[in-house]
Enzyme design. Structure first.
Site, mmCIF file in Angstrom:
data_model
loop_
_atom_site.group_PDB
_atom_site.id
_atom_site.type_symbol
_atom_site.label_atom_id
_atom_site.label_comp_id
_atom_site.label_asym_id
_atom_site.label_seq_id
_atom_site.Cartn_x
_atom_site.Cartn_y
_atom_site.Cartn_z
ATOM 1 N N ASP A 114 72.336 -12.920 74.647
ATOM 2 C CA ASP A 114 70.978 -12.511 74.996
ATOM 3 C C ASP A 114 70.953 -12.503 76.521
ATOM 4 O OD1 ASP A 114 68.253 -11.903 74.884
ATOM 5 O OD2 ASP A 114 67.695 -14.015 74.938
ATOM 6 N N GLU B 214 72.244 -7.871 73.330
ATOM 7 C CA GLU B 214 70.924 -7.287 73.098
ATOM 8 C C GLU B 214 70.733 -6.113 74.055
ATOM 9 O OE1 GLU B 214 67.245 -9.518 71.917
ATOM 10 O OE2 GLU B 214 66.706 -8.977 73.972
ATOM 11 N N ASP C 272 66.273 -18.301 74.083
ATOM 12 C CA ASP C 272 67.442 -17.486 74.438
ATOM 13 C C ASP C 272 68.664 -17.890 73.609
ATOM 14 O OD1 ASP C 272 66.260 -16.268 77.153
ATOM 15 O OD2 ASP C 272 65.845 -18.417 77.084
#
Length: 193
Positions: free
Chosen positions: A7, A68, A141
């Site tokens: 992430d 992501e 996260d």
């Protein structure tokens, strides 16, 4: 399949390793958050993310890196930092010859919770449940990095089948066009009266 989920972010970069087994079984191998100080120079922050990622790649030897996909956000500066961190991750993986897969936030949420509009609390709760963790990964996260790993493990077989079907369709279309061209060139031009 072993997936390194990332992430991306400059202040907090979630990073996790998830192993996929038979069926839909998944297991958390490791999870953490790489933090960089907001007042540090951009190049040094990116270097810190890159160094941490290299260490994870060396220790965990993933088969694929799932990142992501960055979407525009209201804060352009935040979006730029996120995109830069994602670029550093993709570069490090590519240098090692690893497959890099990008997943949208809604794709990840849908894979893990069943809804592409799930909030962070729902994602964290489902990640905790799916991986059988005794406590929820914090901050969000970390949970997002785990969710990316799970998403990729569950969606990779479908993506592979789609890519195979697209390749077959492209080849069939190419052959069909070649046969049409051949048939057109072999047909009589017509007769004059």
């Amino acid at each position: 399949m072993r997936v390194l989920g990332v992430d991306p972010g400059l202040t907090r970069c979630g990073i996790a390793v998830v192993d996929g087994g038979t069926g839909r079984s998944v297991r958390c191998v490791a999870v953490d958050v790489v933090r960089t100080p907001a007042d540090a120079e951009l190049a040094n922050r990116l270097l810190a993310v890159a160094d941490a990622l290299e260490d994870w790649l060396d220790r965990h030897r993933p088969d694929v890196v799932a990142i992501e996909r960055v979407f525009s956000q209201h804060n352009v500066r935040t979006a730029m930092g996120t995109a830069q961190a994602a670029g550093v991750v993709a570069l490090a993986a590519a240098r090692r010859g690893l497959t890099v897969a990008f997943h949208t936030p809604s794709e990840v949420k849908a894979a893990v919770t069943g809804s592409g509009r799930a909030d962070k609390a729902q994602v964290t709760a489902m990640v905790t449940r799916l991986l059988g963790l005794t406590e929820a990964p914090r901050p969000a996260d970390a949970a997002d990095a785990l969710a990316l790993g799970i998403c990729h493990i569950w969606r990779a077989p479908m993506r592979a089948r789609l890519a195979e079907a697209e390749a077959k369709a492209t080849e069939l279309a190419r052959r069909h066009k070649a046969r049409l061209a051949q048939a057109t060139s072999n047909s009589p031009k017509g007769t004059k009266q």
